[in-house]
Design a protein around this motif. Sequence first.
Motif, mmCIF file in Angstrom:
data_model
loop_
_atom_site.group_PDB
_atom_site.id
_atom_site.type_symbol
_atom_site.label_atom_id
_atom_site.label_comp_id
_atom_site.label_asym_id
_atom_site.label_seq_id
_atom_site.Cartn_x
_atom_site.Cartn_y
_atom_site.Cartn_z
ATOM 1 N N GLY A 110 1.644 5.365 0.643
ATOM 2 C CA GLY A 110 1.112 6.540 1.449
ATOM 3 C C GLY A 110 1.941 7.693 1.335
ATOM 4 N N ARG A 122 -0.838 5.356 13.421
ATOM 5 C CA ARG A 122 -1.635 5.478 12.297
ATOM 6 C C ARG A 122 -1.855 6.823 11.795
ATOM 7 N NH1 ARG A 122 -6.515 2.253 13.465
ATOM 8 N NH2 ARG A 122 -6.857 2.581 11.156
ATOM 9 N N LEU A 142 0.076 9.017 8.583
ATOM 10 C CA LEU A 142 -0.063 8.523 7.189
ATOM 11 C C LEU A 142 -1.319 8.982 6.610
ATOM 12 C CD1 LEU A 142 2.038 5.406 7.554
ATOM 13 C CD2 LEU A 142 2.980 7.488 6.956
ATOM 14 N N GLU A 143 -1.363 9.161 5.280
ATOM 15 C CA GLU A 143 -2.578 9.293 4.638
ATOM 16 C C GLU A 143 -2.337 8.036 3.496
ATOM 17 O OE1 GLU A 143 -3.013 12.772 2.218
ATOM 18 O OE2 GLU A 143 -2.974 14.045 4.045
ATOM 19 N N TYR A 144 -3.414 7.079 3.572
ATOM 20 C CA TYR A 144 -3.157 5.648 3.031
ATOM 21 C C TYR A 144 -3.759 5.663 1.440
ATOM 22 C CZ TYR A 144 -2.049 4.377 7.723
ATOM 23 O OH TYR A 144 -1.398 4.381 8.945
ATOM 24 N N VAL A 161 3.677 1.457 2.843
ATOM 25 C CA VAL A 161 3.169 0.842 3.964
ATOM 26 C C VAL A 161 3.333 -0.477 3.884
ATOM 27 C CG1 VAL A 161 1.173 0.663 5.521
ATOM 28 C CG2 VAL A 161 1.249 2.937 4.197
ATOM 29 N N ALA A 183 1.642 1.814 12.530
ATOM 30 C CA ALA A 183 1.915 1.380 10.913
ATOM 31 C C ALA A 183 3.490 1.285 10.825
ATOM 32 C CB ALA A 183 1.233 2.268 10.121
ATOM 33 N N SER A 213 0.030 -2.462 7.963
ATOM 34 C CA SER A 213 -1.007 -1.602 8.079
ATOM 35 C C SER A 213 -1.650 -1.544 9.673
ATOM 36 C CB SER A 213 -2.235 -1.727 7.132
ATOM 37 O OG SER A 213 -3.493 -1.138 7.352
ATOM 38 N N LEU A 254 0.646 -1.055 -0.100
ATOM 39 C CA LEU A 254 -0.046 -0.080 -0.054
ATOM 40 C C LEU A 254 0.949 1.203 0.131
ATOM 41 C CD1 LEU A 254 -2.996 1.015 0.432
ATOM 42 C CD2 LEU A 254 -2.732 0.975 2.722
ATOM 43 N N PHE A 262 6.204 1.282 7.717
ATOM 44 C CA PHE A 262 6.512 1.808 6.361
ATOM 45 C C PHE A 262 8.015 1.696 6.118
ATOM 46 C CE2 PHE A 262 6.678 5.892 8.750
ATOM 47 C CZ PHE A 262 7.780 6.293 8.003
#
Length: 103
Positions: free
Chosen positions: A22, A96, A99-101, A72, A83, A75, A20, A85
């Motif tokens: 981020g 958490r 971050l913008e996921y 990421v 999280a 998660s 993912l 990363f």
Amino acid sequence: MKKLIVAIVLGFLSTQVYALSGTTKGGHAACLKKQWLDDVVSFVVAKDMDSFQAYLDSKKCIVLKKGLRVTVTESPGMFGGTAGFVFKGIKFWTVREALEYGN
């Protein structure tokens, strides 16, 4: 039947895992170990800024800049608070909210 099971197992092993993406929000701590992040959160809650600064000075943790593109790797899930990363090949842990996921 054996061939079917072998084909299914090989199919699972050969599928790619999609990480993912981020983006960092900035102003949050990120640490090289999950335990160090837990320590930093405890320091901030206790308003122990000297200990927090010591972790920054020792390069155990950093303060994230806004807008960094990261991958990421772990998660936080539905109820998790942390999280994992990777940024420039280095694994970090953060909260958490840092971050913008999926960006």
